[in-house]
Scaffold this active site. Structure first.
Site, mmCIF file in Angstrom:
data_model
loop_
_atom_site.group_PDB
_atom_site.id
_atom_site.type_symbol
_atom_site.label_atom_id
_atom_site.label_comp_id
_atom_site.label_asym_id
_atom_site.label_seq_id
_atom_site.Cartn_x
_atom_site.Cartn_y
_atom_site.Cartn_z
ATOM 1 N N PRO A 185 0.835 -1.204 0.000
ATOM 2 C CA PRO A 185 0.000 0.000 0.000
ATOM 3 C C PRO A 185 0.870 1.254 0.000
ATOM 4 O O PRO A 185 2.041 1.218 0.393
ATOM 5 C CB PRO A 185 -0.791 -0.111 1.319
ATOM 6 C CG PRO A 185 -0.675 -1.538 1.733
ATOM 7 C CD PRO A 185 0.635 -2.021 1.202
ATOM 8 N N CYS A 186 0.300 2.368 -0.420
ATOM 9 C CA CYS A 186 1.078 3.602 -0.511
ATOM 10 C C CYS A 186 1.589 4.006 0.865
ATOM 11 O O CYS A 186 1.043 3.618 1.905
ATOM 12 C CB CYS A 186 0.246 4.717 -1.142
ATOM 13 S SG CYS A 186 -0.900 5.521 -0.002
ATOM 14 N N LEU A 187 2.621 4.813 0.871
ATOM 15 C CA LEU A 187 3.262 5.201 2.124
ATOM 16 C C LEU A 187 2.327 5.965 3.054
ATOM 17 O O LEU A 187 2.483 5.909 4.277
ATOM 18 C CB LEU A 187 4.502 6.046 1.823
ATOM 19 C CG LEU A 187 5.658 5.313 1.144
ATOM 20 C CD1 LEU A 187 6.740 6.309 0.725
ATOM 21 C CD2 LEU A 187 6.236 4.246 2.060
#
Length: 282
Positions: A185-187
């Site tokens: 998942p994105c940061l």
């Protein structure tokens, strides 16, 4: 890897269903993150429409680690599909920075709005698709799906009933190098809701996670709790992380990236841990 690999049985049926859903939608732009879902969709679209009739689109921003971008570019190049990188500016949106449980909506809205404004006409794209699978479509912590619906983005995997397990099997059958790649998942997902998302925090998390990968940890998250870094690992990796001499290395490399305290979460990796409690129907 090859998008023309021979598929049989359930895999062939899934590929045929996805092909039917993208038929006539070319040139097709695929919103592509380099994760296994969007890579399988990209491969199946190229298989059905032809590599010259599919364009991979990667949104680049501080929430995407450089290592993920490099990996994504390698996979799409291996498929022979042209890839376009597009700068997105979700960090300029106050709603995104505020980091409510709808943060992903604002991020995906930025991506699809920029694709529509900057690429659809220029590239002559007939449609845009993204890699939501059937399992994710049933989850309540995926507000980005609303943004996709707003821009009429296709979701061929979900509409074909292709769940995560089948996605993995297809990735192996198509010889994709990221077939076993852990979810990434994105940061911004590492920051608790209602704590502001900033480039500085995203950079901290990216550098600390990369340092842990260099110590041999493949699947991990670092949750950003101000001075505290809370490390999530698969349960079988927890013992290794807290046993000397590796324990001191873990602590030191995380602290070197701006955290004062380092904790290892005994619950292991928790998908949607920040969002699910806020959006689940009670």
């Amino acid at each position: 890897m090859t998008a023309t690999a021979s598929l049989t049985g359930e895999l062939a049926l899934a590929a045929e269903q996805v092909a039917a859903l993208v038929h006539g939608q070319d040139p097709l732009g695929v919103a592509y993150s380099g994760g296994v879902d969007s890579a399988v969709l990209l491969a199946l679209a190229a298989r059905s429409l032809g590599t010259g009739r599919v364009c991979a689109i990667i949104g680049v921003s501080p929430s995407l680690p450089r290592s993920e971008l490099d990996s994504a570019l390698a996979v799409s190049a291996g498929l022979g599909v042209r890839t376009v990188t597009l700068s997105t500016h979700e960090g300029d949106r106050p709603e995104y920075r505020a980091n409510g449980p709808d943060r992903c909506f604002h991020c995906k809205y930025e991506l699809f709005e920029r694709i529509s404004a900057d690429l659809v006409q220029r590239e002559g794209l007939a449609a845009i698709a993204y890699g939501e699978n059937a399992d994710d479509a049933r989850r309540t912590d995926r507000p980005g799906a609303r943004a996709a619906a707003h821009f009429s983005v296709l979701r061929p995997l979900a509409d074909a009933g292709v769940g995560k397990a089948l996605v993995r099997r297809l990735a192996h059958a198509l010889a994709l190098p990221n077939a076993d790649k852990p979810a990434a998942p994105c940061l911004a997902s590492r920051i608790p809701h209602f704590a502001e998302v900033t480039p500085e925090k995203l950079g901290q998390v990216e550098r600390a996670e990369q340092a842990l990968r260099e110590l041999g940890f493949r699947d991990l998250r670092i949750r950003h709790h101000g001075e505290v870094a809370r490390i999530e690992l698969p349960p079988h990796e927890i013992g290794r992380a807290v046993t000397p001499p590796l324990r001191d290395l873990v602590r030191n490399v995380v602290r070197a990236n701006g955290f004062q305290f380092v904790a290892v979460d005994l619950a292991g990796i928790q998908s949607g841990a920040f969002t699910l409690p806020l959006v689940s129907v009670r």
